[in-house]
Design a protein around this motif. Structure first.
Motif, PDB file in Angstrom:
ATOM      1  N   ARG A  11      -8.632  -1.141  -8.412  1.00 51.94           N
ATOM      2  CA  ARG A  11      -7.406  -1.077  -7.631  1.00 51.94           C
ATOM      3  C   ARG A  11      -6.258  -0.871  -8.614  1.00 51.94           C
ATOM      4  O   ARG A  11      -6.146  -1.584  -9.613  1.00 51.94           O
ATOM      5  CB  ARG A  11      -7.223  -2.393  -6.872  1.00 51.94           C
TER       6      ARG A  11
ATOM      7  N   GLN B  63      -9.055   5.125 -11.523  1.00 51.59           N
ATOM      8  CA  GLN B  63      -9.844   5.793 -10.486  1.00 51.59           C
ATOM      9  C   GLN B  63     -11.296   5.954 -10.932  1.00 51.59           C
ATOM     10  O   GLN B  63     -12.223   5.699 -10.169  1.00 51.59           O
ATOM     11  CB  GLN B  63      -9.225   7.161 -10.145  1.00 51.59           C
TER      12      GLN B  63
ATOM     13  N   THR C 270     -10.891  -6.256 -11.474  1.00 53.55           N
ATOM     14  CA  THR C 270     -10.923  -5.437 -10.280  1.00 53.55           C
ATOM     15  C   THR C 270      -9.646  -4.614 -10.125  1.00 53.55           C
ATOM     16  O   THR C 270      -9.611  -3.643  -9.377  1.00 53.55           O
ATOM     17  CB  THR C 270     -11.067  -6.342  -9.038  1.00 53.55           C
ATOM     18  N   THR C 271      -8.581  -5.037 -10.815  1.00 53.68           N
ATOM     19  CA  THR C 271      -7.264  -4.418 -10.640  1.00 53.68           C
ATOM     20  C   THR C 271      -6.625  -4.089 -11.983  1.00 53.68           C
ATOM     21  O   THR C 271      -6.709  -4.872 -12.924  1.00 53.68           O
ATOM     22  CB  THR C 271      -6.327  -5.384  -9.874  1.00 53.68           C
TER      23      THR C 271
ATOM     24  N   HIS D  98      -2.762   3.521  -5.843  1.00 50.56           N
ATOM     25  CA  HIS D  98      -3.000   2.871  -4.553  1.00 50.56           C
ATOM     26  C   HIS D  98      -1.846   2.001  -4.082  1.00 50.56           C
ATOM     27  O   HIS D  98      -1.404   2.091  -2.950  1.00 50.56           O
ATOM     28  CB  HIS D  98      -4.260   1.991  -4.622  1.00 50.56           C
ATOM     29  N   GLN D  99      -1.390   1.137  -4.966  1.00 45.71           N
ATOM     30  CA  GLN D  99      -0.418   0.133  -4.542  1.00 45.71           C
ATOM     31  C   GLN D  99       0.742   0.046  -5.511  1.00 45.71           C
ATOM     32  O   GLN D  99       0.659   0.553  -6.635  1.00 45.71           O
ATOM     33  CB  GLN D  99      -1.102  -1.233  -4.422  1.00 45.71           C
TER      34      GLN D  99
ATOM     35  N   ASP E 221       0.868  -1.166   0.000  1.00 48.31           N
ATOM     36  CA  ASP E 221       0.000   0.000   0.000  1.00 48.31           C
ATOM     37  C   ASP E 221       0.914   1.228   0.000  1.00 48.31           C
ATOM     38  O   ASP E 221       1.760   1.370   0.896  1.00 48.31           O
ATOM     39  CB  ASP E 221      -0.885  -0.029   1.250  1.00 48.31           C
TER      40      ASP E 221
END
Ligand code: C2E
Ligand code: MG
Ligand code: MG
Ligand code: MG
Length: 281
Positions: free
Chosen positions: A233, A228, A198-199, A254-255, A49
């Protein structure tokens, strides 16, 4: 003279091709045996993160270390396994190893850390893929939500291969889906929107240029905003410097994954890092 040289060049070229084919054949043969033995393993690269620096996940990367100690890089054996079909049993083995790692993470008290695996087009295209996957997580007592499936942008976006159907089935079965190496393919943005992913993983070629090339920077920036907007993610790949980290944080990524945070490593090393955070938050 010139003609002779030409001829020897042709012969030399063919001899070279033969040697290359020979090497490929030997390597295929070796990989087949590596799979039956214990030469294939995985290295886990931490995903952190960006805001807190905490490890929030890991990517499982295939490793092949021969009995004599030499290692073959994935850039050599993965394309070869894709060409000769060994990617199917190899991929199955990698998924099994990832589930074993997940189970160990769980018993060490880190049952909230997901692990991602890379999956090739040929694996996805196989009929039994989803059932195998379900059976494997079940066997290890894991929820599907802990095993993330990474497919490259070019596979995910290829409407012809009919993978989008499989991707939807994966999503419905509860497996998180990541689009790998994003930005290198030729996706239509509207198609991206329709994918059950999702990512988004920003390809490392864009992250590398942070601080160098303005156009590439603009692409990284655009991908972050896109992710975004689509509520995905965002994971930046290949982060190597503090400047890259700062830039990504400022942009709201984010990561991240990269040598700056951690190399692909054995599970025991990942556990040490996780325990360190636990003891010293
Ligand atoms: P990938 O999935 O995009 O994985 C990221 C690659 O970037 C890994 O290379 C990783 O070691 C490397 N990397 C991570 N951080 C940094 C960094 O800060 N700087 C640089 N220069 N590199 C970094 P690796 O392990 O050599 O794997 C290469 C590719 O091989 C992977 O790219 C993936 O496409 C494929 N691959 C690896 N394991 C598997 C597998 O089990 N199945 C399939 N189908 N493909 C795999
Ligand atoms: Mg990957
Ligand atoms: Mg990648
Ligand atoms: Mg890659």
């Amino acid at each position: 003279q010139a003609r002779r040289q030409g001829l020897s060049q042709v012969i030399g070229y063919e001899a070279g091709m033969e040697a290359a084919a020979d090497k490929r054949y030997t390597l295929s043969h070796d990989l087949y045996h590596a799979l039956r033995g214990d030469e294939i393993h995985i290295a886990l690269q931490p995903q952190v993160d960006l805001a807190s620096g905490r490890v929030v996940g890991a990517e499982a990367l295939a490793r092949w270390t021969k009995r004599d100690g030499t290692s073959i890089p994935p850039s050599e054996f993965i394309p070869m396994a894709e060409a000769n079909g060994l990617i199917v049993p190899l991929g199955r083995r990698i998924i099994e190893l990832a589930c074993i790692a997940l189970a160990r993470l769980g018993s060490a008290g880190f049952g909230n850390i997901p692990v991602a695996v890379n999956v090739s087009a040929l694996q996805l295209a196989r009929d039994g893929f989803l059932n195998d996957l379900r059976a494997t997580v079940e066997l290890h007592g894991l929820p599907a939500s802990l095993l993330e499936i990474e497919v490259t942008e070019s596979i995910a976006m290829d409407e012809r291969t009919g993978t989008s159907n499989v991707l939807e089935q994966l999503r419905d079965a509860g497996f998180p889906l990541a689009i790998d190496d994003f930005g290198t393919g030729y996706s239509s943005l509207s198609y991206l929107r329709s994918l059950p992913a999702t990512t988004l993983k920003i390809d490392r070629s864009f992250v590398h240029e942070i601080g160098n090339t303005p156009e590439r920077l603009a692409i990284a920036d655009m991908i972050i905003r896109l992710g975004q907007r689509f509520d995905m993610r965002l994971v930046a790949e290949g982060v190597e410097t503090p400047a890259q980290r700062e830039w990504l944080i400022a942009r709201g990524c984010h990561q991240a994954q990269g040598y700056f945070f951690g190399r692909p490593q054995p599970l025991s090393d990942l556990l040490t890092t996780l325990r360190g955070w636990q003891a010293n938050p």
